[in-house]
Design an enzyme around this catalytic site. Sequence first.
Site, PDB file in Angstrom:
ATOM      1  N   TRP A 356       0.816  -1.218   0.000  1.00 18.99           N
ATOM      2  CA  TRP A 356       0.000   0.000   0.000  1.00 18.99           C
ATOM      3  C   TRP A 356       0.848   1.264   0.000  1.00 18.99           C
ATOM      4  O   TRP A 356       0.320   2.366   0.010  1.00 18.99           O
ATOM      5  CB  TRP A 356      -0.926   0.031   1.231  1.00 18.99           C
ATOM      6  CG  TRP A 356      -0.223   0.328   2.535  1.00 18.99           C
ATOM      7  CD1 TRP A 356       1.023  -0.082   2.910  1.00 18.99           C
ATOM      8  CD2 TRP A 356      -0.719   1.112   3.626  1.00 18.99           C
ATOM      9  NE1 TRP A 356       1.326   0.362   4.177  1.00 18.99           N
ATOM     10  CE2 TRP A 356       0.271   1.106   4.634  1.00 18.99           C
ATOM     11  CE3 TRP A 356      -1.894   1.805   3.864  1.00 18.99           C
ATOM     12  CZ2 TRP A 356       0.113   1.773   5.845  1.00 18.99           C
ATOM     13  CZ3 TRP A 356      -2.044   2.460   5.084  1.00 18.99           C
ATOM     14  CH2 TRP A 356      -1.050   2.448   6.050  1.00 18.99           C
ATOM     15  N   ASP A 357       2.190   1.097  -0.021  1.00 17.00           N
ATOM     16  CA  ASP A 357       3.077   2.252   0.143  1.00 17.00           C
ATOM     17  C   ASP A 357       2.870   3.334  -0.914  1.00 17.00           C
ATOM     18  O   ASP A 357       3.291   4.470  -0.735  1.00 17.00           O
ATOM     19  CB  ASP A 357       4.543   1.792   0.151  1.00 17.00           C
ATOM     20  CG  ASP A 357       4.816   0.792   1.258  1.00 17.00           C
ATOM     21  OD1 ASP A 357       4.027  -0.171   1.385  1.00 17.00           O
ATOM     22  OD2 ASP A 357       5.794   0.949   1.985  1.00 17.00           O
ATOM     23  N   GLU A 495       0.710  -3.704  11.959  1.00 17.10           N
ATOM     24  CA  GLU A 495       0.747  -5.122  11.597  1.00 17.10           C
ATOM     25  C   GLU A 495       0.953  -6.032  12.795  1.00 17.10           C
ATOM     26  O   GLU A 495       0.985  -7.250  12.636  1.00 17.10           O
ATOM     27  CB  GLU A 495       1.853  -5.327  10.573  1.00 17.10           C
ATOM     28  CG  GLU A 495       1.611  -4.461   9.363  1.00 17.10           C
ATOM     29  CD  GLU A 495       2.687  -4.606   8.322  1.00 17.10           C
ATOM     30  OE1 GLU A 495       3.868  -4.490   8.684  1.00 17.10           O
ATOM     31  OE2 GLU A 495       2.332  -4.823   7.160  1.00 17.10           O
ATOM     32  N   LYS A 615       2.613  -1.377  16.106  1.00 17.44           N
ATOM     33  CA  LYS A 615       3.899  -1.262  15.413  1.00 17.44           C
ATOM     34  C   LYS A 615       4.017   0.111  14.761  1.00 17.44           C
ATOM     35  O   LYS A 615       5.064   0.736  14.734  1.00 17.44           O
ATOM     36  CB  LYS A 615       3.971  -2.341  14.339  1.00 17.44           C
ATOM     37  CG  LYS A 615       5.202  -2.288  13.462  1.00 17.44           C
ATOM     38  CD  LYS A 615       5.120  -3.367  12.413  1.00 17.44           C
ATOM     39  CE  LYS A 615       6.237  -3.291  11.407  1.00 17.44           C
ATOM     40  NZ  LYS A 615       5.944  -4.086  10.218  1.00 17.44           N
ATOM     41  N   GLN A 616       2.910   0.565  14.178  1.00 15.89           N
ATOM     42  CA  GLN A 616       2.954   1.818  13.423  1.00 15.89           C
ATOM     43  C   GLN A 616       1.592   2.480  13.475  1.00 15.89           C
ATOM     44  O   GLN A 616       0.614   1.873  13.920  1.00 15.89           O
ATOM     45  CB  GLN A 616       3.354   1.547  11.977  1.00 15.89           C
ATOM     46  CG  GLN A 616       2.372   0.691  11.200  1.00 15.89           C
ATOM     47  CD  GLN A 616       2.950   0.224   9.873  1.00 15.89           C
ATOM     48  OE1 GLN A 616       3.697  -0.741   9.823  1.00 15.89           O
ATOM     49  NE2 GLN A 616       2.606   0.909   8.803  1.00 15.89           N
TER      50      GLN A 616
HETATM   51  O1  IFM Z   1       3.550  -1.476   3.640  1.00 14.24           O
HETATM   52  C1  IFM Z   1       4.492  -1.504   4.658  1.00 14.24           C
HETATM   53  C2  IFM Z   1       3.801  -1.727   5.970  1.00 14.24           C
HETATM   54  O2  IFM Z   1       2.907  -0.688   6.259  1.00 14.24           O
HETATM   55  C3  IFM Z   1       4.814  -1.829   7.073  1.00 14.24           C
HETATM   56  N1  IFM Z   1       5.703  -2.937   6.794  1.00 14.24           N
HETATM   57  C4  IFM Z   1       6.416  -2.778   5.552  1.00 14.24           C
HETATM   58  C5  IFM Z   1       5.472  -2.613   4.376  1.00 14.24           C
HETATM   59  C6  IFM Z   1       6.250  -2.356   3.096  1.00 14.24           C
HETATM   60  O3  IFM Z   1       6.910  -1.139   3.166  1.00 14.24           O
END
Ligand code: IFM
Length: 801
Positions: A356-357, A495, A615-616
């Site tokens: 999704w980046d 994640e 995580k984020q």
């Molecule tokens: O898409 C990201 C995800 O949000 C976090 N882990 C790495 C992926 C690829 O950059």
Amino acid sequence: MGADAWTWSYEGYDPGAERLREALCTLGNGRFATRGAASETPAGPAHYPGTYAAGCYNRLTSTVAGRTVENEDLVNLPNWLPLRYRILPADTPDPGPWLSPDHPQLTGHRRTLDLRRGTLTLRSVYEDGAGRRLTVTERRLVHMAEPQLAAQRLTFTAEGWSGAVEVVAGLDGDVRNSGVDRYRELADTHLTGWYTGIEDDGTFWLHCRTRTSGIRIALAARTRTAPRPRAGHARLTPRRASRTLTVPLRPGATATVDKTVALYTSRDRGVTDPLAAALGTVRDAPAVPRLLASHHRGWDRLWQQARLDVPEEAGRILRLHVFHVLQALSPHTARLDAGVPARGLHGEAYRGHVFWDELFVLPFLNLHFPEVSRSLLNYRHRRLPAAREAAREAGLAGAMYPWQSGSDGREETQRLHLNPRSGRWLPDHSRLQHHVGSAVAYNVWQYWQASGDTKFLHTKGAEMLLEIARFWAAKSDWDPALGRYRIRGVVGPDEYHDGYPGADRPGLDDNAYTNVTAAWVLSRALDLCRTLPEARRQQLFERLALAPDERQRWDDIAHRLHVPYHHGLISQFAGYGQLAELDWAGYRERYGDIRRLDRILEAEGDTVNRYQASKQADVLMLGYLFSPAELSGVFGQLGYRLDDDIWRATVDHYLHRTSHGSTLSALVHAWVLARVRRADAWTYCEEALTGDVADVQGGTTAEGIHLGAMAGTLDFVQRGLTGLETRDRALWLDPAPLPQLSKFGVRIRYRRHRDIDLRIRADRVTIAVPDSEHAAVQVRLRGQPFTVAPGTVRRLGLPGG
Ligand code: IFM
């Protein structure tokens, strides 16, 4: 590290830092890229000279943990860099040793990336015990105007001896995908069918193909020296081709060896025979000085279109980010069938997959290179049938885009992943991140708003948007007890959480980010249905068999999706509030770096699923995608209140419960805090800026840059700090400069207007629109309307500022 505003340099040779520097010194042109590895040595513990072409994948089968797994990788192509050399002194019959930065005779080393001109220069000085000194400078380019070409110029200077240098220029097909240690148990030999040759004029070449995808790859190399070589011969093995040249050298004089390489694959348009194409292109290529000049002009054009004026160190890093984003995704990419590889074309992490980046990348590109954005959306559109098929297999309607995408749009997410801390292979449920579909839809909408490309929106854009909306509708279940629709069994952007503790099925219910973005997608799909020209609407509805009652259901869901709350703030997912609190201080004390808390807990026999630990950014991603007004609008539509106090409480809650195990996290926090807690934003901004250059995630940058975070930092300045939105045919501005970043300028392209200069000072905005025949630009500064006519400059004080 050097401090010039347009250069990025490393003084001294440090084998331990080599792979990181290689990634950061990658050269590319959006078609292919090569890591900034030394040309004197093959791959080894310190060096990894990878070359990757956009969209060039291959699939292999491996056995791990007793299971057969398939993986598709962005293929490491033959290495075109090899250039070895040694001294042939006139006064002794014995040649000197083959020299390289690893050789003990190395006394000086400097690597310099020239961002303005797009070249990498590696300077090495060698001295032997007998007073002989050799300085070797390699200047390297991957051509930004002739995207099949790359070149190297070696310059030798002798001191204290005379004789010759013997140089071996090679093409090495004996390469594997071994750049990421974690993948070492997976099959890595993607190339096969090598053969090599040399032409009468000395051009040597290598041809091979990928094992299962059958992509043919050809490289041809030409060498030129000055002075003319004393001797030369070729050496061919099935996997390697090289040419050895002996070039005379006198003290104080210089000798040069130029190597020009053409690289083609059978994926290139209009190419049936990559070898013939490579030979023809390299034969006709101008000499290296002229190639350098045209390459500089190519970069000049790009810098004109992507101008970003930010002072001091932040500006220097942002320039490096522009450089790498454009090396991974340039106007050349617009001619390819390729998506946004999460780690650029800079390494093998995530196997070159597309996640999704692009959500963090396209908004930047939209305002500079909309044709590149369109081609990246076309990559998704070509894979719409695969996304439909995936939805169908899951028993759902619409299009379910894969969490990880590669060559053909099937789901490429691994079923198992390795926790390097415990050594265990674990089930991987990250494919449940269906929010990737909303990212595609969001980008379709953003692209249209920035470019005004209604043709795309009404055709391919509409097909994707409607099919993604349809998927969300199919995924939504009515819960009579709650009186709301729910989306169950998903994984959100954070994640860490992939299921409820002890549950027998993976996935979570009502991830707030997923549900809110799904509601937004459904609403935009309905907007589009209402505004499509009648003929097109009929055609599309017929083709997609989209009936009025289906659209009614979309509308209902868009107003009644569930968003969970706890303690008066938005819950990341249903039940989040009941999870345990983690002893953050204790874990920090025990482990120091807890970015990968999931791995730490798993290695302890625990699971992060039990804790309120992310995580984020997850819920906070909503503040990244939507302006405060738009976000409270979506919540209002869903029947929820989202005022400043609730949002602030939500931000505070997650801020203290996030480990930032992804480079995207600091970026999103910087963006959100710039509006909510300005005093704290800079810490995250700095972390986002240094994510790759300081390798904040501890060793990951060596495996490839983080393209989303790099592009995101550019967009942070361009849209985050300016509050720029492109909607309702106007540029909306709501600047929120940070004290540390209060003066900056960006140049953007908006619809038909090229090169609009936008300058922000703490208390005013200046907008300059170049002269053209187009209509004036409509601006809304903190809601107040202005127009800026072509050929004029407006300086506006910030209302309420
Ligand atoms: O898409 C990201 C995800 O949000 C976090 N882990 C790495 C992926 C690829 O950059």
